[in-house]
Design an enzyme around this catalytic site. Structure first.
Site, PDB file in Angstrom:
ATOM      1  N   CYS A   1       0.766  -1.113   0.160  1.00 34.51           N
ATOM      2  CA  CYS A   1       0.091  -0.034  -0.116  1.00 34.51           C
ATOM      3  C   CYS A   1       0.936   1.155  -0.077  1.00 34.51           C
ATOM      4  O   CYS A   1       2.236   1.211   0.228  1.00 34.51           O
ATOM      5  CB  CYS A   1      -0.825  -0.018   1.155  1.00 34.51           C
ATOM      6  SG  CYS A   1       0.042  -0.101   2.823  1.00 34.51           S
TER       7      CYS A   1
ATOM      8  N   CYS B   1       3.462   2.235   2.831  1.00 33.46           N
ATOM      9  CA  CYS B   1       4.765   1.534   2.807  1.00 33.46           C
ATOM     10  C   CYS B   1       5.645   2.688   2.353  1.00 33.46           C
ATOM     11  O   CYS B   1       6.874   2.780   2.707  1.00 33.46           O
ATOM     12  CB  CYS B   1       4.808   0.379   2.053  1.00 33.46           C
ATOM     13  SG  CYS B   1       3.804  -0.943   2.324  1.00 33.46           S
TER      14      CYS B   1
ATOM     15  N   ASP C   1       0.067  19.773 -26.563  1.00 40.06           N
ATOM     16  CA  ASP C   1       0.986  19.685 -27.812  1.00 40.06           C
ATOM     17  C   ASP C   1       0.343  19.727 -29.063  1.00 40.06           C
ATOM     18  O   ASP C   1      -0.929  19.826 -29.062  1.00 40.06           O
ATOM     19  CB  ASP C   1       1.685  18.248 -27.693  1.00 40.06           C
ATOM     20  CG  ASP C   1       2.365  18.068 -28.688  1.00 40.06           C
ATOM     21  OD1 ASP C   1       3.307  18.842 -29.023  1.00 40.06           O
ATOM     22  OD2 ASP C   1       2.544  16.912 -29.346  1.00 40.06           O
TER      23      ASP C   1
ATOM     24  N   ASP D   1       1.207  13.449 -27.160  1.00 38.58           N
ATOM     25  CA  ASP D   1       1.489  12.228 -27.874  1.00 38.58           C
ATOM     26  C   ASP D   1       2.873  11.769 -28.183  1.00 38.58           C
ATOM     27  O   ASP D   1       3.038  10.612 -28.475  1.00 38.58           O
ATOM     28  CB  ASP D   1       0.653  12.302 -29.155  1.00 38.58           C
ATOM     29  CG  ASP D   1       1.238  12.838 -30.186  1.00 38.58           C
ATOM     30  OD1 ASP D   1       1.771  14.076 -30.066  1.00 38.58           O
ATOM     31  OD2 ASP D   1       1.188  12.285 -31.178  1.00 38.58           O
TER      32      ASP D   1
ATOM     33  N   ASP E   1       6.977  14.315 -25.186  1.00 38.85           N
ATOM     34  CA  ASP E   1       5.785  14.675 -24.372  1.00 38.85           C
ATOM     35  C   ASP E   1       6.012  13.988 -22.987  1.00 38.85           C
ATOM     36  O   ASP E   1       5.200  14.411 -22.094  1.00 38.85           O
ATOM     37  CB  ASP E   1       4.584  15.066 -24.958  1.00 38.85           C
ATOM     38  CG  ASP E   1       4.408  15.803 -26.009  1.00 38.85           C
ATOM     39  OD1 ASP E   1       4.964  17.032 -26.029  1.00 38.85           O
ATOM     40  OD2 ASP E   1       3.860  15.475 -26.972  1.00 38.85           O
TER      41      ASP E   1
END
Length: 712
Positions: A10, A13, A419, A600, A604
């Site tokens: 989890c 931690c 972008d 994309d 990026d």
């Protein structure tokens, strides 16, 4: 150094491991990435690095660490996924069967069930529940054991106590022929919690499975030019700055270098995000990972290995990803307080009733009821249940999530950064002047283009679907393709190859030009990046919602300015490198803005990882998709608007569910402490609160989506 850490169950931690590491002598910093379970440790310059001491310290609190190896981590991850799925299946199968028996007992207790039949059903429930819980509860039991051994508490400790005591009390009640047993509540609790844990693991695994794809861009070998001019194929790691390297068509550059000789069309999408290849010649720079489409380049090496631009992108990506990993810790800090409060409440209830004169049996039953009724099932489902339903809603609109806390961050967005290439525009160029080129020449061009693999040729062919390729066409690399069509010579390619230099207009920087010639007929075909069909509508809608819009592009200013003007976007950046984009995002974050990054390209990926939240089209590179919080399908930009609408509704439902869980505890816990709730009623109340939370989460399927439907 980088370590892989096993046993991270989890997000709580993260704090435990980082605090331990930074308390060790000499360690200056430690960051654990929850998604990859990769622990990055930095020692002070004046200190001696002692990885063995770190590994032993982690082992003492229940975590196994070793030098990070992606392949080994993948094997462990697959094994964990299979184990969680088996535990979930066992818990679900057992819960269904036990519930059938329990319904019969509940009904019979108010009618005419015989004690012998009730005892039989209780023993059958025990035979199913005890081995099923022992197996299905392993993820929680092991986590709780590690926490207790390290003298700490986490959410799995009260779960383990509640399940264990419920089973123990149920077994005791069965031995003494009591009317009630609570095997069903224990196993159902495990099933609900395992569902949430498996979904969380599946989302993290999906992200991690694609994160290593950046390595595919690295060339493993290189063609080194010897002093006598001969070529020697060597491992890319053997190249040093100053070496001459030859890169041929179809190969990726193994190093950063400057062109000494040759000319070629090079795909530099990892640098600029531009899908169109750029023709490079003597004196220009080529980066490692760039793909040569045609021609040959002779490079003088300027950077290798860890110093290349591609490795810089990896570093930025890892840094941004790790920094954002701390975002989800708030809930687990609350959980740290919740666990000891549950234990203390149950313990005080036990002690208080013993002091009040109750029997040990009665006091234990009340303490078990308190543990069960305060079990964080509704709390644990409050957010994941909404996430699952809302994720299904997004999927119906072509949007798929990569991160579990995407909804909350999307709902906070006040700025959207796009972008240009492949995001605001379609990923592939299209013919822009079809109305000004004779139809017969467009047909000839499309037929010739089908004989070529060049990206521009594919764009020309896409403009005339259904065209028949020309037989016996010949392609000249770097120039074009030619053939005889109906007795006349036909050519498609560069303006020089087709003899069309005189047709080139004075200002043509914004478009790629392909020439076509058939006999004496000539024409120029303009190929441009085309805006997505609904780009203007989406930008206007986001602006109407109060979102600030900007464009961050690696492309040329001459290509970005017209797009910004057409969309009415005043804030835009051109020729922005990955570090530049991150700089802009960090500056906006410093002003208190919550930025959604939509991109994309490979360039990026670091900015997607460092933004407050990120989206990417499905056509993006694998690495980019892996580090986006969500990806969307299709040619429309509407999913960006839909995602924001759904997220706003999902956050509202998450808050409502958390409020339901809090109100439930405020009412139920005092009743349990007062002895007014048996373990059976506690189990029903706990399950009831979970059902209410789940039913409220189902409203995410339609509520608040009017604007999203309009967008689609």
């Amino acid at each position: 150094m980088a370590f892989a850490v096993e046993g991270v169950d989890c997000a709580a931690c993260i704090d435990e491991i980082e605090d331990l590491c930074e308390a060790l002598p000499g360690i200056a910093r430690a960051r654990l990435n929850y998604t990859t379970h990769r622990l990055t440790v930095g020692w002070a310059a004046s200190a001696e690095a002692r990885p063995g001491e770190l590994i032993n310290a982690l082992a003492r609190i229940g975590y196994r660490a070793y030098p990070f190896e992606a392949d080994r981590l993948e094997e462990i991850d697959n094994a964990t996924s299979r184990h969680l799925l088996r535990c979930l299946a066992v818990a679900g199968f057992a819960a269904m069967n036990i519930m059938l028996l329990s319904v019969s007992v509940w009904s019979g207790n108010v009618s005419d069930i015989t004690p012998e039949t009730r005892d039989l059903f209780h023993w059958l429930s025990a035979l199913i529940a005890l081995p099923a819980a022992a197996y299905a509860g392993q993820p929680f039991f092991r986590s709780a054991y590690r926490a207790v051994r390290a003298r700490a508490l986490n959410m799995d400790v009260p779960i383990t106590l509640g399940v264990g005591l419920a089973l123990a009390v149920s077994f005791y009640e069965t031995l003494h022929h009591a009317e009630h047993a609570y095997f069903d509540s224990a196993v159902m609790l495990l099933f609900f919690l395992l569902t949430g844990r498996y979904l969380d693991h599946a989302m993290r695994r999906r992200t991690r499975s694609e994160a290593g794809n950046l390595a595919a861009l690295k060339a493993l070998s290189a063609n080194r030019v010897a002093p006598d001019g001969t070529l020697i194929t060597v491992p890319a790691a053997a190249i040093v700055p100053g070496d001459e390297v030859l890169v041929r068509a179809g190969e990726r550059a193994p190093v950063d270098g400057r062109v000494l000789a040759g000319m070629a069309a090079v795909d530099e999408s990892l640098i600029t995000g531009e899908t169109l290849p750029r023709r490079l010649g003597v004196g220009e720079t080529v980066h490692a990972g760039a793909l040569v489409h045609d021609g040959t380049l002779r490079l003088r090496t300027t950077a290798v290995g860890e110093d290349t631009f591609l490795t810089e992108i990896e570093r930025l990506l890892d840094k941004a990803s790790t920094a954002r990993g701390r975002y989800i810790r708030l809930a687990d800090r609350v959980a740290r307080l919740y666990a000891p409060m549950v234990h203390l409440t149950a313990l005080l209830s036990l002690a208080g009733w013993l002091i009040a004169g109750a029997s040990l049996h009665q006091a234990v039953l009340i303490a078990v009821a308190v543990l069960i009724i305060t079990c964080p099932c509704a709390l644990a489902l409050a957010v994941p249940a909404v996430q699952v339903v809302a994720a299904g809603t997004l999927m119906r609109h072509g949007i798929m999530l990569n991160a579990g806390d995407t909804f909350e961050r999307l709902a906070e967005v006040d700025t959207v950064a796009f972008d240009k290439t492949g995001t605001l525009t379609l990923p592939d160029p299209a013919v822009a002047n079809a109305d000004r080129v004779p139809a017969v020449l467009l047909e000839i061009a499309a037929r010739l283009a089908l004989a070529s693999t060049h990206p521009l040729a594919r764009a020309v062919a896409a403009g005339r679907p259904g065209s028949v390729p020309v037989a016996a066409a010949r392609e000249t690399p770097g120039a074009g393709v030619e053939a005889m069509i109906e007795g006349a010579p036909a050519r498609l390619g560069s303006t020089a190859f087709c003899g069309c230099e005189d047709l080139v207009p004075a200002a043509s920087a914004e478009a790629s030009l392909v020439a076509v010639r058939w006999g004496e007929a000539r024409a120029l075909i303009e190929l441009r990046q085309v805006l997505r069909p609904d780009a203007r509508a989406v930008i206007d809608a986001l602006r109407a919602r109060g979102k600030h819009i900007l464009i961050l592009s690696g492309d040329r200013a001459a290509a970005v300015a017209p797009v910004a003007a057409e969309l009415g976007v005043e804030d835009w950046w051109a020729q922005a490198r990955p570090a530049d984009k991150i700089g802009v995002l960090e500056s906006l974050a410093g002003q208190g803005r919550r930025v959604l990054m939509v991109g994309d390209g490979l360039n990026d990926a670091p900015s997607l990882a460092s933004a407050h939240v990120s989206l990417s089209p499905i056509t993006a590179a694998d690495v980019t998709r892996a580090h986006a919080d969500a990806v969307f399908l299709g040619e429309r930009l509407a999913p960006v608007r839909i995602a924001l609408d759904v997220a706003a509704n999902a956050r509202r439902l998450m808050r409502e569910n958390l409020m339901i869980a809090v109100v439930y505890n405020l009412i139920a816990v005092p009743l349990a402490i007062a002895g007014q709730v048996t373990p059976l009623v506690a189990a029903v109340a706990m399950s009831g609160s979970s059902v209410i939370v789940t039913l409220n989460a189902l409203r995410a399927r339609s509520g608040g989506l009017a604007r999203a439907k309009e967008a689609s």
